[in-house]
Design a protein around this motif. Structure first.
Motif, PDB file in Angstrom:
ATOM      1  N   LEU A   1      -5.500   8.093 -12.592  1.00  0.00           N
ATOM      2  CA  LEU A   1      -4.123   8.125 -12.121  1.00  0.00           C
ATOM      3  C   LEU A   1      -3.533   7.010 -11.824  1.00  0.00           C
ATOM      4  O   LEU A   1      -2.610   6.387 -12.193  1.00  0.00           O
ATOM      5  N   TRP A   2      -4.281   6.293 -10.831  1.00  0.00           N
ATOM      6  CA  TRP A   2      -3.641   5.005 -10.145  1.00  0.00           C
ATOM      7  C   TRP A   2      -3.682   4.057 -11.188  1.00  0.00           C
ATOM      8  O   TRP A   2      -2.753   3.317 -11.291  1.00  0.00           O
ATOM      9  N   PHE A   3      -4.696   3.856 -12.016  1.00  0.00           N
ATOM     10  CA  PHE A   3      -4.691   2.725 -13.149  1.00  0.00           C
ATOM     11  C   PHE A   3      -3.321   2.866 -14.018  1.00  0.00           C
ATOM     12  O   PHE A   3      -2.587   1.808 -14.542  1.00  0.00           O
TER      13      PHE A   3
ATOM     14  N   LEU B   1      -3.335   3.605  -1.479  1.00  0.00           N
ATOM     15  CA  LEU B   1      -3.800   3.225  -2.918  1.00  0.00           C
ATOM     16  C   LEU B   1      -2.675   3.382  -3.806  1.00  0.00           C
ATOM     17  O   LEU B   1      -2.528   2.248  -4.840  1.00  0.00           O
ATOM     18  N   PHE B   2      -1.632   3.985  -3.819  1.00  0.00           N
ATOM     19  CA  PHE B   2      -0.594   3.992  -4.951  1.00  0.00           C
ATOM     20  C   PHE B   2       0.593   2.890  -4.486  1.00  0.00           C
ATOM     21  O   PHE B   2       1.321   2.259  -5.281  1.00  0.00           O
ATOM     22  N   GLU B   3       0.436   2.603  -3.167  1.00  0.00           N
ATOM     23  CA  GLU B   3       1.197   1.348  -2.617  1.00  0.00           C
ATOM     24  C   GLU B   3       0.621   0.269  -3.470  1.00  0.00           C
ATOM     25  O   GLU B   3       1.281  -0.846  -3.631  1.00  0.00           O
ATOM     26  N   SER B   4      -0.622   0.088  -3.492  1.00  0.00           N
ATOM     27  CA  SER B   4      -1.282  -1.128  -4.228  1.00  0.00           C
ATOM     28  C   SER B   4      -0.837  -1.054  -5.845  1.00  0.00           C
ATOM     29  O   SER B   4      -0.793  -2.090  -6.453  1.00  0.00           O
ATOM     30  N   ALA B   5      -0.597   0.240  -6.460  1.00  0.00           N
ATOM     31  CA  ALA B   5       0.009   0.226  -7.657  1.00  0.00           C
ATOM     32  C   ALA B   5       1.329  -0.445  -7.954  1.00  0.00           C
ATOM     33  O   ALA B   5       1.479  -1.223  -8.603  1.00  0.00           O
ATOM     34  N   GLU B   6       2.136  -0.223  -6.795  1.00  0.00           N
ATOM     35  CA  GLU B   6       3.605  -0.655  -6.815  1.00  0.00           C
ATOM     36  C   GLU B   6       3.508  -2.126  -6.700  1.00  0.00           C
ATOM     37  O   GLU B   6       4.251  -2.954  -7.266  1.00  0.00           O
ATOM     38  N   ALA B   7       2.352  -2.560  -5.825  1.00  0.00           N
ATOM     39  CA  ALA B   7       2.335  -3.923  -5.451  1.00  0.00           C
ATOM     40  C   ALA B   7       1.929  -4.745  -6.787  1.00  0.00           C
ATOM     41  O   ALA B   7       2.673  -6.021  -6.775  1.00  0.00           O
ATOM     42  N   VAL B   8       1.137  -4.222  -7.501  1.00  0.00           N
ATOM     43  CA  VAL B   8       0.716  -5.096  -8.706  1.00  0.00           C
ATOM     44  C   VAL B   8       1.767  -5.063  -9.539  1.00  0.00           C
ATOM     45  O   VAL B   8       1.914  -6.126 -10.204  1.00  0.00           O
ATOM     46  N   SER B   9       2.735  -4.225  -9.726  1.00  0.00           N
ATOM     47  CA  SER B   9       3.942  -4.071 -10.617  1.00  0.00           C
ATOM     48  C   SER B   9       4.851  -5.102  -9.945  1.00  0.00           C
ATOM     49  O   SER B   9       5.365  -5.781 -10.776  1.00  0.00           O
TER      50      SER B   9
ATOM     51  N   GLU C   1       9.542 -13.487  -6.245  1.00  0.00           N
ATOM     52  CA  GLU C   1       9.343 -11.929  -6.321  1.00  0.00           C
ATOM     53  C   GLU C   1       7.712 -11.731  -6.399  1.00  0.00           C
ATOM     54  O   GLU C   1       7.411 -10.440  -6.146  1.00  0.00           O
ATOM     55  N   SER C   2       7.192 -12.475  -7.175  1.00  0.00           N
ATOM     56  CA  SER C   2       5.674 -12.292  -7.405  1.00  0.00           C
ATOM     57  C   SER C   2       5.066 -12.329  -6.083  1.00  0.00           C
ATOM     58  O   SER C   2       3.929 -11.911  -5.777  1.00  0.00           O
ATOM     59  N   SER C   3       5.348 -13.393  -5.225  1.00  0.00           N
ATOM     60  CA  SER C   3       4.649 -13.643  -3.921  1.00  0.00           C
ATOM     61  C   SER C   3       4.670 -12.426  -3.028  1.00  0.00           C
ATOM     62  O   SER C   3       3.807 -11.893  -2.459  1.00  0.00           O
ATOM     63  N   ILE C   4       5.990 -11.673  -3.191  1.00  0.00           N
ATOM     64  CA  ILE C   4       6.293 -10.345  -2.631  1.00  0.00           C
ATOM     65  C   ILE C   4       5.091  -9.408  -2.983  1.00  0.00           C
ATOM     66  O   ILE C   4       4.632  -8.639  -2.516  1.00  0.00           O
ATOM     67  N   GLY C   5       5.006  -9.228  -4.447  1.00  0.00           N
ATOM     68  CA  GLY C   5       4.212  -8.280  -5.217  1.00  0.00           C
ATOM     69  C   GLY C   5       2.793  -8.734  -4.402  1.00  0.00           C
ATOM     70  O   GLY C   5       1.956  -7.651  -4.551  1.00  0.00           O
ATOM     71  N   LEU C   6       2.305  -9.899  -4.387  1.00  0.00           N
ATOM     72  CA  LEU C   6       0.898 -10.355  -4.091  1.00  0.00           C
ATOM     73  C   LEU C   6       0.658  -9.847  -2.714  1.00  0.00           C
ATOM     74  O   LEU C   6      -0.371  -9.432  -2.275  1.00  0.00           O
TER      75      LEU C   6
ATOM     76  N   SER D   1      -1.392  -3.482   0.848  1.00  0.00           N
ATOM     77  CA  SER D   1      -2.205  -2.039   0.385  1.00  0.00           C
ATOM     78  C   SER D   1      -3.657  -1.949   0.577  1.00  0.00           C
ATOM     79  O   SER D   1      -4.336  -1.146   1.047  1.00  0.00           O
ATOM     80  N   VAL D   2      -4.433  -3.243   0.086  1.00  0.00           N
ATOM     81  CA  VAL D   2      -5.603  -3.433   0.399  1.00  0.00           C
ATOM     82  C   VAL D   2      -5.934  -3.084   1.935  1.00  0.00           C
ATOM     83  O   VAL D   2      -7.126  -2.537   2.421  1.00  0.00           O
ATOM     84  N   ILE D   3      -5.403  -3.933   2.714  1.00  0.00           N
ATOM     85  CA  ILE D   3      -5.467  -3.873   4.178  1.00  0.00           C
ATOM     86  C   ILE D   3      -5.754  -2.202   4.604  1.00  0.00           C
ATOM     87  O   ILE D   3      -6.074  -1.791   5.230  1.00  0.00           O
ATOM     88  N   SER D   4      -4.266  -1.454   4.218  1.00  0.00           N
ATOM     89  CA  SER D   4      -3.952  -0.199   4.408  1.00  0.00           C
ATOM     90  C   SER D   4      -5.126   0.711   3.804  1.00  0.00           C
ATOM     91  O   SER D   4      -5.848   1.694   4.534  1.00  0.00           O
TER      92      SER D   4
END
Length: 425
Positions: free
Chosen positions: A8-10, A136-144, A253-258, A264-267
């Motif tokens: 679902l995350w993917f 986990l789903f914060e990381s999905a938003e982060a990738v976006s 904006e991509s630096s913000i995403g990174l 999210s990985v830290i979290s």
């Protein structure tokens, strides 16, 4: 957590990335068409204010109907709206005025989608996994946020707004496919849905929230912070585009995403330690304000990227702690309405910030800063966009002040203990 949660995350990572591309491209189209921050702030204000007003009703739906089906319906509706915008853009018919009714519709369906989605997350994991699934789903938003601006800028430069929207629709359908893997939980039958019962549902949720002093304090603080973030949402594109192009904006904006992804990985790695740790959320707020100040002092892509990294990491960790607390304390029968009230309270001042930021930023940029350049240039530098940067700087100082005032908030201390007791049982 089960393997289906990761699948679902993917799917949502792909879908949200497509959405990020579209909204980035629409923002660039608005600024290129009008050349003013106030135009962008008008559209953002409409989306935000409609979401604030209609948000609680989305919570009622999320507690009365199967959440999986609701998410699919909301996603398909948004996809259809994007297709219509793409058609108008393809045929040269799209105007700022024409975008306004679409902004109204997005405001309704986006907030309903996110309210239902957050409640749905609480359904698919156990109580001791709520902070982990939030991360986990914060990381999905982060990738976006990371890929969306770069991908959106690339596709926009070759195929225009229509090409970006086409990619968005395809990714949306992929995301829906992964949601169908989950069974809908049975919803307890309630009284007939009418205006009176909707009102009673909302009153029940409001009375519940009044008793949760820790959650109420947290969401009120974040509501003030979101008012200030409303300014930055409007100010960042014109501040950057005044001295560089859409590629530079995409890079920032991509630096913000990174940073979101790193946060999210830290979290995820520290989810057990972060669970109920509101002191960490306070420190993250202080870092967020500092990043705003840093990003405003000179017209530099490097400084703005540093702002994005600090603000993105701290914001992600803070949001993870907050979301984990809400998912831990809410029960399934009231979760949709409680999270809807959370969203409404947290976001109710953001439209005001968005509305003020455009005209105030334009005034500082075109009138106040040029007339006081000798006084202000040591603070925010020289060149175009420095009036916007001055407001960016002021917002950062105010943001730091909010978290200093709440550093020893007793309600937040009690909330920390409450969350730890629930998740440790």
């Amino acid at each position: 957590m089960s393997k289906k949660v990761y699948l679902l995350w993917f799917g949502q990572t792909v879908s949200w990335t497509g959405s990020a591309m579209s909204f980035f491209a629409i923002g660039v189209w608005i600024y290129e068409t009008t050349g003013k921050a106030s135009a962008l702030s008008t559209i953002l204000f409409i989306v935000a204010i409609v979401g604030v007003v209609t948000g609680p009703f989305g919570g009622v739906l999320a507690d009365r109907f199967p959440r999986k089906q609701l998410i699919i319906i909301f996603d398909l509706t948004i996809a259809v709206l994007m297709c219509v915008i793409g058609y108008f853009a393809l045929n040269g018919m799209l105007t700022l005025t024409l975008l306004i009714p679409f902004a109204l519709a997005f405001g309704i369906f986006e907030i309903a989608h996110w309210t239902t989605w957050n409640a749905f997350l609480g359904d698919v994991v156990k109580k001791n996994e709520v902070t982990k699934v939030s991360a986990l789903f914060e990381s999905a938003e982060a990738v976006s946020v990371l890929i969306g601006p770069i991908g959106g800028a690339f596709i926009y430069s070759f195929f225009g707004l229509t090409g970006v929207i086409l990619v968005d629709v395809i990714t949306c359908l992929f995301g829906i496919a992964t949601i169908t893997l989950f069974k809908s939980k049975k919803v307890e039958q309630k009284s007939k849905m009418n205006i009176k019962n909707i009102y009673l549902d909302l009153v029940e949720a409001y009375n519940w929230l009044k008793k949760q002093k820790g959650l109420l304090s947290l969401v009120l603080i974040l509501g003030i912070c979101n008012f200030l973030w409303g300014f930055t949402q409007v100010l960042l594109p014109p501040m950057i585009l005044s001295f560089t192009d859409a590629t530079g904006l995409g890079l920032v904006e991509s630096s913000i995403g990174l940073a979101f992804l790193f946060g999210s990985v830290i979290s995820l790695r520290l989810s057990d330690w972060l669970q109920g740790n509101l002191k960490v959320a306070i420190y993250c707020g202080l870092l967020g304000g500092l990043s705003l100040v840093l990003g405003s002092i000179r017209p530099s892509i490097i400084l703005l990227c540093i702002h994005g990294v600090i603000g993105g990491v701290s914001g992600t960790v803070q949001y993870t702690v907050s979301s984990g607390a809400w998912l831990a304390i809410t029960t399934e029968d009231i979760r949709g309405r409680a999270l809807a009230l959370r969203g409404t309270i947290a976001q109710m001042l953001r439209p005001l910030g968005v509305l003020i930021a455009g005209p105030l930023g334009d005034y500082l940029e075109f009138d106040f800063y040029p007339n006081n350049v000798d006084l202000l240039s040591p603070l925010v530098g020289l060149g175009p966009g420095r009036g916007y940067a001055l407001l960016f700087f002021i917002v950062g100082v105010l943001y730091i002040g909010i978290w200093i005032l709440n550093f020893n908030n007793n309600n937040l201390k009690n909330l920390s203990r409450q969350v730890k007791e629930i998740t440790n049982n």
